[in-house]
Design an enzyme around this catalytic site. Structure first.
Site, mmCIF file in Angstrom:
data_model
loop_
_atom_site.group_PDB
_atom_site.id
_atom_site.type_symbol
_atom_site.label_atom_id
_atom_site.label_comp_id
_atom_site.label_asym_id
_atom_site.label_seq_id
_atom_site.Cartn_x
_atom_site.Cartn_y
_atom_site.Cartn_z
ATOM 1 N N TYR A 199 7.843 -4.658 -3.194
ATOM 2 C CA TYR A 199 6.936 -3.698 -3.838
ATOM 3 C C TYR A 199 7.070 -3.892 -5.349
ATOM 4 C CZ TYR A 199 4.489 0.805 -4.363
ATOM 5 O OH TYR A 199 3.598 1.793 -4.688
ATOM 6 N N ARG A 252 -8.205 -2.356 -10.358
ATOM 7 C CA ARG A 252 -7.201 -1.909 -11.336
ATOM 8 C C ARG A 252 -5.834 -1.956 -10.654
ATOM 9 N NH1 ARG A 252 -3.854 1.710 -12.588
ATOM 10 N NH2 ARG A 252 -4.257 2.789 -10.622
ATOM 11 N N LYS A 270 2.616 -2.208 0.018
ATOM 12 C CA LYS A 270 2.622 -0.767 0.290
ATOM 13 C C LYS A 270 2.927 -0.504 1.761
ATOM 14 C CE LYS A 270 1.324 2.758 -2.464
ATOM 15 N NZ LYS A 270 1.295 2.838 -3.928
ATOM 16 N N GLU A 341 -6.123 2.559 -2.735
ATOM 17 C CA GLU A 341 -5.102 2.022 -3.638
ATOM 18 C C GLU A 341 -5.737 1.232 -4.775
ATOM 19 O OE1 GLU A 341 -1.244 1.092 -5.049
ATOM 20 O OE2 GLU A 341 -1.920 2.533 -3.563
ATOM 21 N N ASP A 342 -5.386 1.564 -6.010
ATOM 22 C CA ASP A 342 -5.743 0.790 -7.197
ATOM 23 C C ASP A 342 -7.241 0.544 -7.350
ATOM 24 O OD1 ASP A 342 -3.164 0.763 -8.054
ATOM 25 O OD2 ASP A 342 -2.699 -1.255 -7.386
ATOM 26 N N ASP A 364 -3.446 7.251 -3.486
ATOM 27 C CA ASP A 364 -2.061 7.324 -3.941
ATOM 28 C C ASP A 364 -1.951 7.334 -5.455
ATOM 29 O OD1 ASP A 364 0.801 7.331 -3.430
ATOM 30 O OD2 ASP A 364 0.792 5.293 -4.214
ATOM 31 N N ASP A 365 -2.844 6.632 -6.154
ATOM 32 C CA ASP A 365 -2.782 6.597 -7.614
ATOM 33 C C ASP A 365 -3.041 7.977 -8.215
ATOM 34 O OD1 ASP A 365 -2.558 3.654 -7.713
ATOM 35 O OD2 ASP A 365 -4.578 3.766 -6.882
ATOM 36 N N ASN A 509 3.475 1.056 -14.298
ATOM 37 C CA ASN A 509 3.954 -0.154 -13.640
ATOM 38 C C ASN A 509 3.100 -1.337 -14.072
ATOM 39 O OD1 ASN A 509 6.093 0.718 -11.874
ATOM 40 N ND2 ASN A 509 4.554 1.798 -10.682
#
Length: 662
Positions: A199, A252, A270, A341-342, A364-365, A509
């Site tokens: 990860y 992103r 993930k 995600e992203d 999740d972001d 991150n």
């Protein structure tokens, strides 16, 4: 047959070319100079023993080049005449058979008839390019390139991954490809050490180099070119049951920007955490990427890039693709929890609101990061000896007004409301900055999701971070900007001047995008900072004191949140469920951890943490009337039975006896 005809044609052309070499230039009747041609294998002319060096060599070079061109033409002709291989295999069976697998070179027609659509990246890569990629790695692999970079960067700011990280990642990937049971056994028993490899931060490198390092597909590839076919494509996935789906459009990825289809790497990483931390079964998880193009121009001319090399699809067409994907996945796997995600900020909020009230989905972001940040603040208050209700007195300076930043601010605001503040009162506890400085109501074209947090003082519009810190004297400094080093020594020192135990959370991150390091935060505050970061940092020793460096990693929240929502058949992921997970996490902190200043429990207990998160989520869902199925029956009888039910459904890797069925 057709093959023998092609062979005869090739032999005839070579004889004619050989005769031309024999004759030499300028003489139609015979050889002007040179000795007889020296042939090597299958009658192919490969050299001339010459008496007149320069002219002879030029002639041979010219004729040899023509031979090569003719051979290439023959190869193309042969390709169209080759008899097909008849298979009794489809889908993954073909891809896992080294004699049959062509990887990304499968044609569109082959993908369709062999059930490979969606199991490979969209872009077809030629046999020659595949060969070039292998030779590139053969002569100098990624590890060697990183080692060279490390030498060049010696004494400078380090990259987010090292050659050693990559070596370990490759070891684990090779293990996962050949033995998933052993892979998860090793990962679970070495979770603290290996989580940064599978990860963040190493997964960032894996995404950046996905096309160059591609060996074996893992997950599904949907694209804008698959419109109208997704409901059938999903059946190419071999699993009859899927419990969890993680999907990205790659727009992103972490702090790395638009990586297009290469964002699939973050979904794979993930779900490795879903399995190791929360016990989702590895055969029932599905990583997906939706390739709608990329605005990263470097990919457009990159022959190795495996995604669609054109600008991103936007507007109505984009939403139609996402709608079709979600409909296809939930039609086949109606009980699965889906994590976004992203996705870039311009789509993340709208997509979440579009689906969250009807389906078991979360982002999740936005929500996971927010719940993790809130859990860290509650943990920080506990370190100070204060209850969660003391959150209402925090003065929070937050950098980053994207989906993650505003998601964090919104979750903390809701917690303040829970503890007695009105929304407007809670919003006055925030000072949010983006690349243009402090955001106020004087900002033109203010996005709707930011408006609530815009400061009313128009004269402070665009104020710098340092001046905001001097003016506000915050108790908490939070970073979700993805700007590495944004929290300078001057900023950190100023924060420490006015707060005895400031909470400093650089949450961006990967490591290279972190707003500050643990060492700089503790040095500038004389070891008084309560520190948590998005990527891992070592504890800091200062004047004989060990200062804890907690990791504000979403893995504390998202695996258990997803597990509780899935097993509880809650239908949606509500704000109340997220709040319950945030406030429950600090209850797992030990006295020893609190004494060191840790705001999160030790990750070595990740299974126990995820179980407790799932239980807390189910409790909140029950209070809201959302719990259903077996979980509802058990919680009404005994919470102990519910805990046992969760444990029973958490995968544990072991070898089962295998029996052949003829």
């Amino acid at each position: 047959g057709s093959r023998s005809m092609a062979t005869v044609a090739r032999a005839t052309r070579r004889m004619l070319l050989a005769a031309r070499i024999e004759r030499g230039p300028g003489d139609s009747h015979g050889r002007v100079w040179g000795a007889p041609v020296a042939f090597r294998g299958a009658g192919a002319p490969r050299g001339v023993v010459s008496e007149s060096a320069d002219q002879d060599q030029a002639t041979v070079a010219r004729i040899a080049a023509q031979v090569e061109a003719e051979d290439r033409l023959d190869d193309e002709l042969d390709a169209g005449l080759r008899a097909p291989i008849v298979l009794r295999s489809r889908g993954m069976e073909v891809l896992h058979n080294p004699w049959l697998n062509k990887g990304t070179a499968f044609s569109a027609a082959e993908r369709e008839r062999l059930g490979l659509r969606g199991l490979l990246p969209t872009r077809q890569i030629s046999f020659e390019l595949q060969k070039d990629r292998i030779m590139r790695d053969y002569h100098e692999g990624e590890v060697a390139r990183i080692r060279k970079q490390e030498i060049l960067e010696k004494g400078k700011r380090r990259s987010d991954v090292t050659a050693e990280n990559i070596r370990k990642w490759k070891v684990l990937q090779e293990l996962q490809d050949r033995n998933e049971t052993l892979f998860y056994k090793v990962l679970m028993e070495n979770f603290v050490d290996m989580a940064p490899i599978v990860y963040t931060p190493t997964v960032g490198w894996a995404c950046r180099t996905y096309s160059k390092n591609f060996r074996r597909p893992r997950g599904m590839f949907f694209s804008a070119e698959d419109r109208g076919h997704m409901s059938s494509m999903i059946y190419n996935w071999p699993a009859e049951e899927v419990d969890a789906v993680v999907v990205t459009d790659g727009s992103r990825v972490l702090g790395l920007g638009d990586l297009g289809m290469q964002g699939l790497g973050i979904c794979i990483g993930k779900l490795d955490i879903y399995v190791a931390a929360a016990g989702f079964h590895p055969m029932r998880v599905l990583p997906c990427v939706i390739d709608v193009g990329t605005n990263n121009k470097a990919f457009w001319d990159d022959p190795f890039y495996m995604g669609i090399p054109r600008p991103r699809l936007e507007g109505k067409g984009y939403h139609e693709v996402i709608d079709e994907f979600l409909h296809a996945v939930l039609a086949r796997y109606p009980h699965a929890v889906v994590q976004f995600e992203d996705f870039q900020t311009s789509h993340a909020h709208s997509l979440l609101e579009r689906y969250r009230h009807k389906h078991l989905v979360f982002n999740d972001d936005i929500q996971g990061t927010a719940a993790t940040a809130l859990a860290g603040l509650v943990g920080g208050l506990k370190v100070k000896g204060l209850p969660p209700s003391a959150l209402v007195h925090e003065k929070i300076v937050l950098t980053g007004a994207g989906s993650a930043g505003i998601g964090v601010a919104t979750q903390i605001l809701k917690a303040m409301e829970k503890h007695g503040l009105k929304q407007e009162e809670a919003a006055r506890n925030f000072w949010i900055l983006d690349k243009d400085g402090l955001i106020t109501r004087a900002r033109p074209n203010l996005p709707s999701h930011v408006h609530l947090f815009a400061r009313p003082e128009a004269e402070t519009e665009g104020m710098s971070l340092l001046n905001v810190v001097k003016r506000v004297r915050p108790t908490s400094l939070m970073g979700l900007s993805t700007v590495g080093g944004l929290f300078t020594d001057e900023v950190l020192t100023e924060v420490g001047k006015h707060c005895e135990q400031p909470m400093i959370f650089p949450m961006s991150n990967p490591t290279s995008s972190s707003e500050c390091t643990a060492e700089s935060a503790q040095r500038c505050t004389q070891g008084r900072a309560i520190f948590a970061s998005g990527s891992p940092f070592q504890n800091v020793e200062l004047d004989g004191k060990i200062c804890a460096s907690s990791q504000a990693n979403n893995m504390y929240i998202f695996p258990g949140l997803a597990l509780g929502a899935f097993l509880g058949k809650t239908g949606v992921v509500s704000d109340g469920m997220l709040m319950a997970a945030s406030e429950a996490l600090s209850k797992l902190l030990t006295e020893e951890e609190l004494a060191k200043g840790s705001v999160y429990p030790d990750l070595k207990n990740i299974r126990r943490i995820s179980l407790f998160m799932a239980l807390s989520v189910m409790r909140a869902a029950h209070e809201e009337g959302r719990l259903s199925g077996k979980a509802l029956k058990l919680i009404e009888r005994s919470e102990g039975e519910l805990v046992a039910f969760i444990k029973e459904n958490m995968y544990s890797p072991h070898y089962n006896p295998l029996v052949f069925r003829p």
